[in-house]
Write a protein that holds these residues in place. Structure first.
Motif, PDB file in Angstrom:
ATOM      1  N   GLY A 146      -3.899  -1.756  -1.461  1.00 32.73           N
ATOM      2  CA  GLY A 146      -3.755  -0.342  -1.119  1.00 32.73           C
ATOM      3  C   GLY A 146      -2.361  -0.005  -0.633  1.00 32.73           C
ATOM      4  O   GLY A 146      -1.763   0.996  -1.056  1.00 32.73           O
ATOM      5  N   ALA A 147      -1.820  -0.848   0.256  1.00 33.02           N
ATOM      6  CA  ALA A 147      -0.474  -0.611   0.776  1.00 33.02           C
ATOM      7  C   ALA A 147       0.576  -0.732  -0.322  1.00 33.02           C
ATOM      8  O   ALA A 147       1.544   0.031  -0.363  1.00 33.02           O
ATOM      9  N   THR A 148       0.379  -1.695  -1.226  1.00 35.36           N
ATOM     10  CA  THR A 148       1.305  -1.857  -2.354  1.00 35.36           C
ATOM     11  C   THR A 148       1.308  -0.612  -3.226  1.00 35.36           C
ATOM     12  O   THR A 148       2.364  -0.149  -3.667  1.00 35.36           O
ATOM     13  N   LEU A 149       0.118  -0.069  -3.480  1.00 34.58           N
ATOM     14  CA  LEU A 149       0.029   1.154  -4.282  1.00 34.58           C
ATOM     15  C   LEU A 149       0.763   2.301  -3.589  1.00 34.58           C
ATOM     16  O   LEU A 149       1.481   3.064  -4.246  1.00 34.58           O
ATOM     17  N   PHE A 150       0.614   2.416  -2.271  1.00 36.35           N
ATOM     18  CA  PHE A 150       1.320   3.471  -1.530  1.00 36.35           C
ATOM     19  C   PHE A 150       2.826   3.296  -1.670  1.00 36.35           C
ATOM     20  O   PHE A 150       3.560   4.262  -1.911  1.00 36.35           O
ATOM     21  N   TRP A 151       3.313   2.066  -1.509  1.00 42.21           N
ATOM     22  CA  TRP A 151       4.745   1.801  -1.652  1.00 42.21           C
ATOM     23  C   TRP A 151       5.232   2.167  -3.052  1.00 42.21           C
ATOM     24  O   TRP A 151       6.287   2.789  -3.222  1.00 42.21           O
ATOM     25  N   ILE A 152       4.470   1.764  -4.068  1.00 36.99           N
ATOM     26  CA  ILE A 152       4.880   2.022  -5.453  1.00 36.99           C
ATOM     27  C   ILE A 152       4.934   3.519  -5.733  1.00 36.99           C
ATOM     28  O   ILE A 152       5.910   4.023  -6.314  1.00 36.99           O
ATOM     29  N   LEU A 153       3.901   4.244  -5.337  1.00 34.68           N
ATOM     30  CA  LEU A 153       3.897   5.684  -5.565  1.00 34.68           C
ATOM     31  C   LEU A 153       5.034   6.368  -4.805  1.00 34.68           C
ATOM     32  O   LEU A 153       5.657   7.303  -5.324  1.00 34.68           O
ATOM     33  N   SER A 154       5.315   5.895  -3.597  1.00 36.25           N
ATOM     34  CA  SER A 154       6.438   6.454  -2.821  1.00 36.25           C
ATOM     35  C   SER A 154       7.761   6.199  -3.532  1.00 36.25           C
ATOM     36  O   SER A 154       8.634   7.085  -3.576  1.00 36.25           O
ATOM     37  N   GLY A 155       7.923   5.010  -4.086  1.00 37.35           N
ATOM     38  CA  GLY A 155       9.143   4.693  -4.822  1.00 37.35           C
ATOM     39  C   GLY A 155       9.300   5.540  -6.069  1.00 37.35           C
ATOM     40  O   GLY A 155      10.410   5.993  -6.400  1.00 37.35           O
ATOM     41  N   LEU A 156       8.202   5.787  -6.782  1.00 36.53           N
ATOM     42  CA  LEU A 156       8.257   6.614  -7.989  1.00 36.53           C
ATOM     43  C   LEU A 156       8.558   8.071  -7.649  1.00 36.53           C
ATOM     44  O   LEU A 156       9.286   8.758  -8.375  1.00 36.53           O
ATOM     45  N   ILE A 157       7.982   8.557  -6.548  1.00 34.28           N
ATOM     46  CA  ILE A 157       8.297   9.927  -6.101  1.00 34.28           C
ATOM     47  C   ILE A 157       9.781  10.030  -5.751  1.00 34.28           C
ATOM     48  O   ILE A 157      10.446  11.018  -6.086  1.00 34.28           O
ATOM     49  N   ALA A 158      10.309   9.016  -5.082  1.00 36.59           N
ATOM     50  CA  ALA A 158      11.740   9.009  -4.754  1.00 36.59           C
ATOM     51  C   ALA A 158      12.592   9.002  -6.021  1.00 36.59           C
ATOM     52  O   ALA A 158      13.617   9.692  -6.105  1.00 36.59           O
ATOM     53  N   LEU A 159      12.170   8.232  -7.013  1.00 34.19           N
ATOM     54  CA  LEU A 159      12.878   8.211  -8.295  1.00 34.19           C
ATOM     55  C   LEU A 159      12.893   9.592  -8.926  1.00 34.19           C
ATOM     56  O   LEU A 159      13.942  10.071  -9.383  1.00 34.19           O
ATOM     57  N   PHE A 196      -2.781  17.931   4.355  1.00 36.37           N
ATOM     58  CA  PHE A 196      -3.483  16.728   3.932  1.00 36.37           C
ATOM     59  C   PHE A 196      -3.388  16.492   2.429  1.00 36.37           C
ATOM     60  O   PHE A 196      -3.722  15.407   1.952  1.00 36.37           O
ATOM     61  N   TRP A 197      -2.965  17.507   1.680  1.00 34.85           N
ATOM     62  CA  TRP A 197      -2.875  17.390   0.230  1.00 34.85           C
ATOM     63  C   TRP A 197      -1.473  17.023  -0.243  1.00 34.85           C
ATOM     64  O   TRP A 197      -1.253  16.874  -1.443  1.00 34.85           O
ATOM     65  N   LEU A 198      -0.536  16.906   0.670  1.00 33.36           N
ATOM     66  CA  LEU A 198       0.800  16.443   0.306  1.00 33.36           C
ATOM     67  C   LEU A 198       0.780  14.921   0.144  1.00 33.36           C
ATOM     68  O   LEU A 198      -0.069  14.240   0.715  1.00 33.36           O
ATOM     69  N   PRO A 199       1.701  14.370  -0.646  1.00 33.39           N
ATOM     70  CA  PRO A 199       1.579  12.969  -1.081  1.00 33.39           C
ATOM     71  C   PRO A 199       1.382  11.946   0.027  1.00 33.39           C
ATOM     72  O   PRO A 199       0.461  11.122  -0.038  1.00 33.39           O
ATOM     73  N   ASP A 200       2.243  11.950   1.043  1.00 37.08           N
ATOM     74  CA  ASP A 200       2.160  10.884   2.039  1.00 37.08           C
ATOM     75  C   ASP A 200       0.911  10.991   2.903  1.00 37.08           C
ATOM     76  O   ASP A 200       0.293   9.984   3.255  1.00 37.08           O
ATOM     77  N   MET A 201       0.491  12.205   3.234  1.00 33.88           N
ATOM     78  CA  MET A 201      -0.729  12.374   4.017  1.00 33.88           C
ATOM     79  C   MET A 201      -1.973  12.079   3.184  1.00 33.88           C
ATOM     80  O   MET A 201      -2.953  11.532   3.685  1.00 33.88           O
ATOM     81  N   ALA A 202      -1.926  12.436   1.917  1.00 34.88           N
ATOM     82  CA  ALA A 202      -3.070  12.181   1.040  1.00 34.88           C
ATOM     83  C   ALA A 202      -3.318  10.682   0.884  1.00 34.88           C
ATOM     84  O   ALA A 202      -4.464  10.229   0.883  1.00 34.88           O
ATOM     85  N   GLY A 222      -7.688  10.500  -1.766  1.00 33.19           N
ATOM     86  CA  GLY A 222      -6.297  10.586  -1.343  1.00 33.19           C
ATOM     87  C   GLY A 222      -5.358   9.862  -2.294  1.00 33.19           C
ATOM     88  O   GLY A 222      -4.265  10.349  -2.606  1.00 33.19           O
ATOM     89  N   ALA A 223      -5.782   8.682  -2.754  1.00 33.20           N
ATOM     90  CA  ALA A 223      -4.965   7.928  -3.704  1.00 33.20           C
ATOM     91  C   ALA A 223      -4.809   8.690  -5.012  1.00 33.20           C
ATOM     92  O   ALA A 223      -3.716   8.714  -5.613  1.00 33.20           O
ATOM     93  N   LEU A 224      -5.889   9.334  -5.454  1.00 29.15           N
ATOM     94  CA  LEU A 224      -5.819  10.114  -6.690  1.00 29.15           C
ATOM     95  C   LEU A 224      -4.885  11.316  -6.541  1.00 29.15           C
ATOM     96  O   LEU A 224      -4.122  11.641  -7.462  1.00 29.15           O
ATOM     97  N   VAL A 225      -4.928  11.961  -5.386  1.00 24.85           N
ATOM     98  CA  VAL A 225      -4.038  13.102  -5.143  1.00 24.85           C
ATOM     99  C   VAL A 225      -2.582  12.643  -5.104  1.00 24.85           C
ATOM    100  O   VAL A 225      -1.702  13.273  -5.707  1.00 24.85           O
ATOM    101  N   MET A 226      -2.326  11.548  -4.426  1.00 19.16           N
ATOM    102  CA  MET A 226      -0.952  11.033  -4.361  1.00 19.16           C
ATOM    103  C   MET A 226      -0.467  10.617  -5.755  1.00 19.16           C
ATOM    104  O   MET A 226       0.684  10.871  -6.123  1.00 19.16           O
ATOM    105  N   ALA A 227      -1.348   9.994  -6.537  1.00 19.04           N
ATOM    106  CA  ALA A 227      -0.993   9.613  -7.903  1.00 19.04           C
ATOM    107  C   ALA A 227      -0.733  10.839  -8.765  1.00 19.04           C
ATOM    108  O   ALA A 227       0.196  10.848  -9.605  1.00 19.04           O
ATOM    109  N   ALA A 228      -1.524  11.898  -8.557  1.00 18.10           N
ATOM    110  CA  ALA A 228      -1.323  13.132  -9.322  1.00 18.10           C
ATOM    111  C   ALA A 228       0.030  13.758  -9.003  1.00 18.10           C
ATOM    112  O   ALA A 228       0.737  14.235  -9.905  1.00 18.10           O
ATOM    113  N   TRP A 229       0.394  13.765  -7.716  1.00 19.36           N
ATOM    114  CA  TRP A 229       1.727  14.241  -7.322  1.00 19.36           C
ATOM    115  C   TRP A 229       2.816  13.424  -8.021  1.00 19.36           C
ATOM    116  O   TRP A 229       3.811  13.976  -8.500  1.00 19.36           O
TER     117      TRP A 229
END
Length: 246
Positions: A146-159, A196-202, A222-229
């Motif tokens: 779960g934490a790895t997925l959060f890191w990866i999605l955060s990195g892709l959003i930053a990209l 709560f619907w913004l990426p990091d909170m989701a 929450g993971a689905l919302v963050m992935a959708a973002w």
């Protein structure tokens, strides 16, 4: 096939960037340092400890790895716009901008996954070594994923955000402040459920038992919302990158 060759070229560029290794060091050393400080504090005062299990101690530090993932995501693209403007060479060598950006996104995923695969077991092991209690392997694996997925999605959003700005300064400042000092979505969640619907909170429940605030989306929604973002921002970034001048 073209894509594997482009990914290989982008990987070689990424591993030569000092900023990529800076991000990796922040994720690894930062998480490990915070974990050790918390673990020794618990060890010194077991009667008053706030975190009983080594997993809780370790994953309290894991959100710091988001800063490292952000640095990696930003540097993979912003490095193309340094003084030598490598972007012109990159675009000349690859048939299609979409392919270039897709390869960079794949490299971000792979690089962060490797960093996470090293950081998380070491951090959990360090907490267990100091505290001396057992760790549930299935729970540890689930929380690491779960934490790895959060890191990866955060990195892709930053990209994706870096594609809009071209420069890495603004994304780094805004995203690092948001993930380490003042979470704008957390502040918004105090006055509106929209926060709560913004990426990091989701996606915050992907870390498991670590909760920044009550309420909000569950782990899977929450993971689905963050992935959708993430998908939305990458799609927008691809459209912008594909249409504008280099």
């Amino acid at each position: 096939m073209i894509l594997p060759r482009v990914v290989s070229a982008e990987w070689r560029k990424t591993v030569t960037l000092p900023a990529s290794w800076t991000g990796a060091a922040v994720a690894l050393l930062g998480s490990l340092l915070i974990t050790m400080l918390n673990a020794y504090a618990v060890h010194a005062d077991p009667g008053g400890r706030a975190f009983v299990a080594p997993l809780e101690i370790a994953f309290t530090a894991m959100p710091l790895g988001t800063v490292g993932a952000t640095v990696i995501g930003v540097s993979v693209f912003s490095s193309e716009y340094t003084n030598d403007r490598r972007i012109t060479t990159s675009l000349a060598a690859v048939p299609g901008r979409v392919l270039t950006l897709a390869a960079k996104a794949i490299v971000v995923v792979l690089f962060i996954a490797v960093v996470a695969a090293v950081t998380m077991p070491l951090t959990i092991g360090a907490a267990r070594l100091v505290i001396g209690e057992t760790v549930s392997v299935p729970e540890a694996v689930a929380r690491c994923l779960g934490a790895t997925l959060f890191w990866i999605l955060s990195g892709l959003i930053a990209l994706a955000i870096t594609v809009f700005t071209r420069s890495g300064v603004v994304p780094l400042v805004v995203l690092i402040v948001n993930s380490s000092l003042v979470s704008f979505s957390l502040l918004l969640s105090k006055i509106s459920s929209l926060g709560f619907w913004l990426p990091d909170m989701a996606g915050r429940r992907l870390f498991g038992g670590v909760q920044a605030t009550e309420g909000g989306l569950g782990t899977v929604p929450g993971a689905l919302v963050m992935a959708a973002w993430t998908v939305l921002l990458l799609a927008a970034a691809t459209a912008v990158f594909n249409r504008r001048d280099a």
